[in-house]
Design a protein around this motif. Structure first.
Motif, PDB file in Angstrom:
ATOM      1  N   GLY A   1       0.799  -1.220   0.000  1.00  0.00           N
ATOM      2  CA  GLY A   1       0.000   0.000   0.000  1.00  0.00           C
ATOM      3  C   GLY A   1       0.829   1.266   0.000  1.00  0.00           C
ATOM      4  O   GLY A   1       2.049   1.242   0.174  1.00  0.00           O
ATOM      5  N   PRO A   2       0.172   2.442  -0.215  1.00  0.00           N
ATOM      6  CA  PRO A   2       0.863   3.729  -0.304  1.00  0.00           C
ATOM      7  C   PRO A   2       1.737   4.011   0.916  1.00  0.00           C
ATOM      8  O   PRO A   2       1.333   3.779   2.055  1.00  0.00           O
ATOM      9  N   GLY A   3       2.948   4.494   0.642  1.00  0.00           N
ATOM     10  CA  GLY A   3       3.861   4.888   1.713  1.00  0.00           C
ATOM     11  C   GLY A   3       4.565   3.749   2.414  1.00  0.00           C
ATOM     12  O   GLY A   3       5.297   3.974   3.380  1.00  0.00           O
ATOM     13  N   SER A   4       4.398   2.526   1.934  1.00  0.00           N
ATOM     14  CA  SER A   4       4.943   1.366   2.645  1.00  0.00           C
ATOM     15  C   SER A   4       6.468   1.303   2.622  1.00  0.00           C
ATOM     16  O   SER A   4       7.067   0.626   3.455  1.00  0.00           O
ATOM     17  N   LEU A   5       7.107   2.003   1.675  1.00  0.00           N
ATOM     18  CA  LEU A   5       8.570   1.983   1.593  1.00  0.00           C
ATOM     19  C   LEU A   5       9.183   3.327   2.001  1.00  0.00           C
ATOM     20  O   LEU A   5      10.360   3.581   1.759  1.00  0.00           O
ATOM     21  N   ARG A   6       8.386   4.167   2.652  1.00  0.00           N
ATOM     22  CA  ARG A   6       8.859   5.504   3.000  1.00  0.00           C
ATOM     23  C   ARG A   6      10.033   5.461   3.983  1.00  0.00           C
ATOM     24  O   ARG A   6      10.923   6.321   3.953  1.00  0.00           O
ATOM     25  N   HIS A   7      10.051   4.480   4.861  1.00  0.00           N
ATOM     26  CA  HIS A   7      11.080   4.425   5.909  1.00  0.00           C
ATOM     27  C   HIS A   7      12.095   3.322   5.654  1.00  0.00           C
ATOM     28  O   HIS A   7      12.717   2.812   6.601  1.00  0.00           O
ATOM     29  N   THR A   8      12.321   2.988   4.399  1.00  0.00           N
ATOM     30  CA  THR A   8      13.276   1.927   4.072  1.00  0.00           C
ATOM     31  C   THR A   8      14.702   2.277   4.483  1.00  0.00           C
ATOM     32  O   THR A   8      15.533   1.384   4.648  1.00  0.00           O
ATOM     33  N   GLY A   9      14.991   3.568   4.660  1.00  0.00           N
ATOM     34  CA  GLY A   9      16.314   3.953   5.123  1.00  0.00           C
ATOM     35  C   GLY A   9      16.623   3.446   6.518  1.00  0.00           C
ATOM     36  O   GLY A   9      17.801   3.400   6.922  1.00  0.00           O
ATOM     37  N   ASP A  10      15.598   3.045   7.263  1.00  0.00           N
ATOM     38  CA  ASP A  10      15.778   2.527   8.626  1.00  0.00           C
ATOM     39  C   ASP A  10      15.581   1.018   8.709  1.00  0.00           C
ATOM     40  O   ASP A  10      15.619   0.449   9.801  1.00  0.00           O
ATOM     41  N   PHE A  11      15.361   0.358   7.576  1.00  0.00           N
ATOM     42  CA  PHE A  11      15.056  -1.072   7.602  1.00  0.00           C
ATOM     43  C   PHE A  11      16.271  -1.888   8.048  1.00  0.00           C
ATOM     44  O   PHE A  11      17.424  -1.551   7.730  1.00  0.00           O
ATOM     45  N   LEU A  12      16.004  -2.973   8.758  1.00  0.00           N
ATOM     46  CA  LEU A  12      17.025  -3.937   9.150  1.00  0.00           C
ATOM     47  C   LEU A  12      17.005  -5.113   8.178  1.00  0.00           C
ATOM     48  O   LEU A  12      16.127  -5.221   7.317  1.00  0.00           O
ATOM     49  N   ALA A  13      17.965  -6.010   8.337  1.00  0.00           N
ATOM     50  CA  ALA A  13      18.083  -7.133   7.406  1.00  0.00           C
ATOM     51  C   ALA A  13      16.796  -7.959   7.359  1.00  0.00           C
ATOM     52  O   ALA A  13      16.378  -8.413   6.284  1.00  0.00           O
ATOM     53  N   GLY A  14      16.149  -8.140   8.496  1.00  0.00           N
ATOM     54  CA  GLY A  14      14.915  -8.917   8.527  1.00  0.00           C
ATOM     55  C   GLY A  14      13.817  -8.293   7.691  1.00  0.00           C
ATOM     56  O   GLY A  14      13.021  -9.008   7.054  1.00  0.00           O
ATOM     57  N   ASP A  15      13.750  -6.953   7.684  1.00  0.00           N
ATOM     58  CA  ASP A  15      12.752  -6.266   6.866  1.00  0.00           C
ATOM     59  C   ASP A  15      12.994  -6.524   5.383  1.00  0.00           C
ATOM     60  O   ASP A  15      12.047  -6.711   4.604  1.00  0.00           O
ATOM     61  N   TRP A  16      14.259  -6.509   4.989  1.00  0.00           N
ATOM     62  CA  TRP A  16      14.585  -6.763   3.583  1.00  0.00           C
ATOM     63  C   TRP A  16      14.312  -8.223   3.226  1.00  0.00           C
ATOM     64  O   TRP A  16      13.879  -8.523   2.108  1.00  0.00           O
ATOM     65  N   ARG A  17      14.530  -9.129   4.172  1.00  0.00           N
ATOM     66  CA  ARG A  17      14.229 -10.536   3.918  1.00  0.00           C
ATOM     67  C   ARG A  17      12.734 -10.719   3.666  1.00  0.00           C
ATOM     68  O   ARG A  17      12.325 -11.536   2.837  1.00  0.00           O
ATOM     69  N   ASP A  18      11.912  -9.963   4.391  1.00  0.00           N
ATOM     70  CA  ASP A  18      10.460 -10.070   4.207  1.00  0.00           C
ATOM     71  C   ASP A  18      10.038  -9.697   2.791  1.00  0.00           C
ATOM     72  O   ASP A  18       8.963 -10.109   2.324  1.00  0.00           O
ATOM     73  N   MET A  19      10.856  -8.910   2.100  1.00  0.00           N
ATOM     74  CA  MET A  19      10.515  -8.479   0.740  1.00  0.00           C
ATOM     75  C   MET A  19      11.040  -9.434  -0.316  1.00  0.00           C
ATOM     76  O   MET A  19      10.938  -9.156  -1.514  1.00  0.00           O
TER      77      MET A  19
END
Length: 397
Positions: free
Chosen positions: A56-74
Motif C-alpha cells: 500500500g501507499p507509503g509502505s517503503l517511506r522508511h526503508t532507510g531505517d530497515f534492518l536485514a529482517g525487513d529486507w528478507r520479508d521483501m
C-alpha cells in the motif's frame, strides 16, 4: 552471485510504473543506495517496489531505517538483505554523496522529474542514471547514431557529417566506442543540441582509453551518462545493457556501418523491440563492414542520406528549425539559445546551468584563473544570462 540471484527471479517480475513506484514512498537516496548495493540488481529492486505496491501507499517511506529482517520479508536473500541494510545507513549514503560530488557527477533516478520520459517507456528502464555534463540534454529530442568499431574512412566521415547535421535540431546519442560512435560524437559535440555518450562502465572512467580527449570534451560540452555506479569494473555483459539505453533515449537509431555480427545491430534490434525507428546510411554492398547494416533494409529500415531525412521523418515532433541570425545578432531555434556566447563563457554558463555555484567551485570545475573567471562572470551578467545572489552564488536567469 549477483547474476544467479537476478536470473532466478527475472521471469516472475513485471514492469513497475512510475505512479506505482512513487506511491510506495521510497526515498530517491534509498533507491540509489540499493542500486549500488553488491548483489542487488534491477530485478531485485523491481521486486522490492512490487512488495511496496502490494503493501500500500507509503509502505517503503522508511526503508532507510530497515534492518536485514525487513529486507528478507521483501524476498531478498540473506546475503542481499545484510548488504542492503548496510548500504542504506545514513553514513553510507553520506559517503556516497561525497564520492559523487568529488567525481563531479550527478544521479537521476526513475523517481525524478528529470528522468527522460522516453526511456521510461522501455520494458526494462534503468533505476538510476549517473551523469556528468549538460543534464538538460536528457530532455531534448534525440537520435542515436551507431556503427562498427572497425569503421572505414568513408564510414567515419559520413558519421561525423551526419551527426553534425542532426545536432542542429536533435541531440545525438552514441556509445563513445572507437570508430563510428567516436566520429558521431565529434561531429555533434559543438552542435546546438549537443551529444550524449552512454557508457558501459561508470562516468568516472574513460573507455576506450584512446578516446580520452573526446571523453573530457564530452564532460564539458556534452553529457556522459551511465547506469553503472562509479568504480564499476568493466565486463562484456555491461555493453548490451548500455545499448538498450542508447535505443531507449532516442526516437530512432541510425546505423552507419555494421558487419553481420556487429554490436551496433544489437542496438538496432533493441530499438525495433521498443517500437523505435531504424535508419541505415547506404554503404558499399561489397564491403563486409556494411553487410549487416544493409541487410536491415529487409527488416524495414528506412534509408537516410543526410540529416534532412531524419528531420522530415520527425517534423511533427521537433521544435521549429533554427532561423538565421538577425541584424542584432539574435537567433532562435530548437537549441540555439547559447550560440552567441564565447567558448569560455559557454563553459561557465553550462556549469552554472547544471547547478548554482560559487566562484571557488567554478574555478575548480572550469580550471580557469580567478581573474579570467571574474571577467567571464561579469560578461555573463551583462548579457543577462546569470545573476549573483547572496553568498556570492551564481544562478542562471
Amino acid at each position: 552471485m549477483r547474476e544467479n540471484e537476478e536470473n532466478g527471479k527475472k521471469e516472475n517480475v513485471r514492469v513497475v510504473s512510475l505512479a506505482e513506484a512513487r506511491e510506495t514512498g521510497m526515498p530517491r537516496e534509498v533507491l540509489i543506495s540499493l542500486h549500488e548495493t553488491e548483489g542487488v540488481g534491477r530485478v531485485t529492486i523491481a521486486t522490492i517496489f512490487l512488495y511496496g505496491v502490494m503493501k500500500g501507499p507509503g509502505s517503503l517511506r522508511h526503508t532507510g531505517d530497515f534492518l536485514a529482517g525487513d529486507w528478507r520479508d521483501m524476498g531478498l536473500s540473506a546475503r542481499q538483505a545484510l548488504a542492503a541494510e548496510k548500504s542504506v545507513r545514513p553514513a553510507a549514503r553520506e559517503r556516497r554523496r561525497s564520492r559523487h560530488a568529488a567525481g563531479r557527477m550527478g544521479a537521476v533516478t526513475y523517481l525524478d522529474d528529470e528522468y527522460p520520459a522516453l526511456l521510461r517507456e522501455i520494458s526494462d528502464p534503468p533505476w538510476v542514471l549517473y551523469c556528468r555534463g549538460r543534464l538538460e540534454l536528457l530532455q531534448r529530442p534525440a537520435i542515436a547514431i551507431v556503427g562498427t568499431r572497425l569503421a572505414t574512412g568513408y564510414g567515419r566521415k559520413v558519421a561525423e557529417q551526419f551527426a553534425e547535421g542532426c545536432a542542429g535540431r536533435m541531440t545525438v546519442v552514441s556509445g563513445l566506442a572507437k570508430g563510428i560512435d567516436a566520429a558521431a560524437h565529434r561531429g555533434a559535440v559543438s552542435g546546438a543540441c549537443g551529444t550524449i555518450a552512454v557508457l558501459a562502465g561508470g562516468v568516472d572512467r574513460c573507455y576506450p582509453p584512446e578516446n580520452a580527449a573526446l571523453y573530457r570534451e564530452m564532460g564539458m560540452h556534452g553529457l556522459l551518462l551511465s547506469e553503472s555506479p562509479p568504480d564499476t569494473i568493466l565486463h562484456p555483459g555491461l555493453f548490451p545493457l548500455r545499448n538498450r539505453i542508447i535505443a531507449g533515449l532516442s526516437y530512432g537509431v541510425v546505423v552507419v556501418e555494421a558487419a553481420r555480427r556487429s554490436g551496433a545491430l544489437i542496438t538496432a534490434d533493441l530499438a525495433s523491440g521498443y517500437n523505435r525507428d531504424v535508419f541505415v546510411i547506404p554503404g558499399q554492398v561489397t564491403s563486409p563492414r556494411s553487410l549487416g547494416a544493409l541487410e536491415y533494409y529487409r527488416k524495414g529500415a528506412h534509408p537516410a542520406l543526410d540529416a534532412s531525412d531524419i528531420f522530415q521523418y520527425y517534423e511533427y515532433r521537433l521544435p521549429p528549425a533554427a532561423r538565421p541570425k538577425t541584424g542584432n545578432g539574435e537567433a532562435s531555434g530548437a537549441c540555439g539559445e547559447e550560440e552567441e556566447l564565447r567558448a569560455d563563457e559557454l563553459l561557465v554558463y553550462r556549469l552554472i546551468l547544471d547547478r548554482p555555484s560559487s566562484v571557488d567551485e567554478l574555478a575548480v570545475f572550469s580550471g580557469m584563473t580567478f581573474g579570467h573567471l571574474h571577467s567571464i562572470l561579469l560578461s555573463l551578467q551583462i548579457k543577462r544570462r546569470i545573476e549573483q545572489q547572496p553568498g556570492s552564488v551564481y544562478h542562471v536567469l
